[in-house]
Structures are given as structure tokens and as C-alpha cells.
Design a protein around this motif. Structure first.
Motif, PDB file in Angstrom:
ATOM      1  N   UNK A 162       0.678  -1.146   0.102  1.00 54.19           N
ATOM      2  CA  UNK A 162      -0.043   0.210  -0.057  1.00 54.19           C
ATOM      3  C   UNK A 162       1.009   1.169  -0.044  1.00 54.19           C
ATOM      4  N   UNK A 198      -2.806  10.670  -3.776  1.00 53.17           N
ATOM      5  CA  UNK A 198      -4.193  10.568  -4.458  1.00 53.17           C
ATOM      6  C   UNK A 198      -4.638   8.821  -4.261  1.00 53.17           C
ATOM      7  N   UNK A 199      -3.354   7.928  -3.951  1.00 51.68           N
ATOM      8  CA  UNK A 199      -3.482   6.672  -3.837  1.00 51.68           C
ATOM      9  C   UNK A 199      -3.399   6.135  -2.525  1.00 51.68           C
ATOM     10  N   UNK A 238      -5.379   4.722  -0.870  1.00 53.08           N
ATOM     11  CA  UNK A 238      -6.239   3.674  -0.167  1.00 53.08           C
ATOM     12  C   UNK A 238      -6.245   2.499  -1.073  1.00 53.08           C
ATOM     13  N   UNK A 239      -5.230   2.384  -2.103  1.00 52.75           N
ATOM     14  CA  UNK A 239      -5.326   1.501  -3.071  1.00 52.75           C
ATOM     15  C   UNK A 239      -4.211   0.431  -2.745  1.00 52.75           C
TER      16      UNK A 239
END
Lengths: 114, 111
Positions: A92, A97-98, A100-101
Motif C-alpha cells: 500500500x 491520491x492513492x 487507499x489502493x
């Protein structure tokens, strides 16, 4: 998309043996996670690692966050039949902007012979 | 805490039919993810929401797939029309910050 290289793909071991599996990536992650999936169920979180170099244990399971932040390993000691399942690593990233991915490895199928 | 709840657990449908999968995330979690799992491709992220807003739907295979999250406690994944190659296990997961909690999945078979 981004991939994690997880190995081995499968393992057949005898009860009581130790097991080791690992994941590598071409990019850096801020968090490494290890999941186990039993047949017919969703993956369940086993261990979470948040700092490079961190070594964390959960019972017979030990996992480490690689110093380079591009790899992680999971060890299972003294395996038992209920350790059977598919083990997934996941990385993770935080920020940009990432937040939560998660990126998942392809999984390691573990079979334990009693 | 009941965990992430998905329904139905199993769905068998005929090609061309509409399929709707449902998910209730863990209360208080602000991110929700839809994954598809197959033997060939492993776990694929289809779409994820943050605070009910779709953030990244680049994993949605094609226009036949759509997902909604009308409120913080409910999401749907719809396939219309369904095709045999959509057969897979579909997982919903929710998260607050780090790591995810997965539901038990919906096994979809399209015949």
C-alpha cells in the motif's frame, strides 16, 4: 497495472515444517500486508508492517518489511494442517491520491500434509 | 462488528441477464473496494470509492459493469448484460486507513 512478484506459487510441505514466502516489487510501498484466504472465504489480514526493517510476529507467523521498502517475507513455523490456504502479500502506498489502493501478489497456495 | 457483508453468496444466472451484487461495509470505514478473483488473473481491483465518491474505476472491464455507492453503508456492482466470462468470485472490502477487511464474496456463475 502494477504487479507484485510473489513466490513460490505453491508449496507442498509436511506438518511441522517451516514455510517461507516472499514478495518483491519494482516500486516502494509504505505498508506491507499479508493475508490468508481459506476456501470459500475472503482474504483475512494476518500481519501488517508499517516501517522499513520492521519485523512483526503473530503466533507462529513472522513477517518483515524489507529495508528497501520493495520487498517483504512471511515465515510460518511448525506448520499445522489448518495453515492450508492461499497467502497473499499486498503493498500500500500513502499519499498522491492513492492512499487507499492495495496492490496484491498472485498468491502462494500452501498445502500441508498431516 | 459484523464485518463486511456481501449478498448473495452465490448467484447463477443466464447469459444476458442483469446481475446485481450488494455490499455493506464496516460502519465508520470511509473507503470501499470491489475486487474480482479468478484463477487466471488473481485479485483484480475493479473500482474503489472514498467517502462514497468513485475514485478509480480503471479496473472495470467494460461498460457492462457499473458500481454505485449511494450512501456510506451500501454499494452495488451491476453487470448488464452478463456473459460467461464474468464468472468469478467478486469481493467487496472496506477500509479506514491502512489495510482492508474483505467480505466473504459472491460466487457468480453465468451460464
Amino acid at each position: 497495472g502494477q504487479q507484485l512478484n510473489q513466490s513460490p506459487q505453491s508449496m507442498f510441505i509436511q506438518e511441522g515444517e517451516d514455510v517461507s514466502m516472499n514478495c518483491t516489487s519494482s516500486s516502494i510501498f509504505n505498508t506491507w500486508l499479508w493475508y490468508k484466504q481459506d476456501p470459500g472465504e475472503g482474504p483475512v489480514l494476518l500481519i501488517a508492517l508499517y516501517k522499513a526493517g520492521e519485523l512483526t510476529s503473530n503466533g507462529r507467523l513472522t513477517a518483515q518489511f524489507g529495508i528497501t521498502r520493495k520487498d517483504s517475507f512471511l515465515n510460518i513455523s511448525a506448520s499445522i494442517p489448518s495453515d492450508v490456504g492461499i497467502y497473499f502479500c499486498a503493498g500500500q502506498k500513502m499519499g498522491g491520491g492513492s492512499n487507499y489502493k492495495l496492490t496484491f501478489g498472485k498468491g502462494t497456495l500452501l498445502t500441508v500434509n498431516p | 462488528d459484523a464485518g463486511v457483508i456481501q449478498s448473495p453468496r452465490h448467484e447463477v444466472t443466464e447469459m444476458g441477464q442483469e446481475v446485481t451484487l450488494r455490499c455493506k461495509p464496516i460502519s465508520g470505514h470511509n473507503s470501499l473496494f470491489w475486487y474480482r478473483q479468478t484463477m487466471m488473473r488473481g485479485l483484480e481491483l475493479l473500482i474503489y470509492f472514498n467517502n462514497n465518491v468513485p475514485i478509480d474505476d480503471s479496473g472495470m472491464p467494460e461498460d457492462r459493469f457499473s458500481a454505485k455507492m449511494p450512501n456510506a453503508s451500501f454499494s452495488t456492482l451491476k453487470i448488464q448484460p452478463s456473459e460467461p466470462r464474468d464468472s468469478a468470485v467478486y469481493f467487496c472490502a472496506s477500509s479506514l486507513e491502512r489495510g482492508y477487511t474483505f467480505g466473504s464474496g459472491t460466487r457468480l456463475t453465468v451460464v
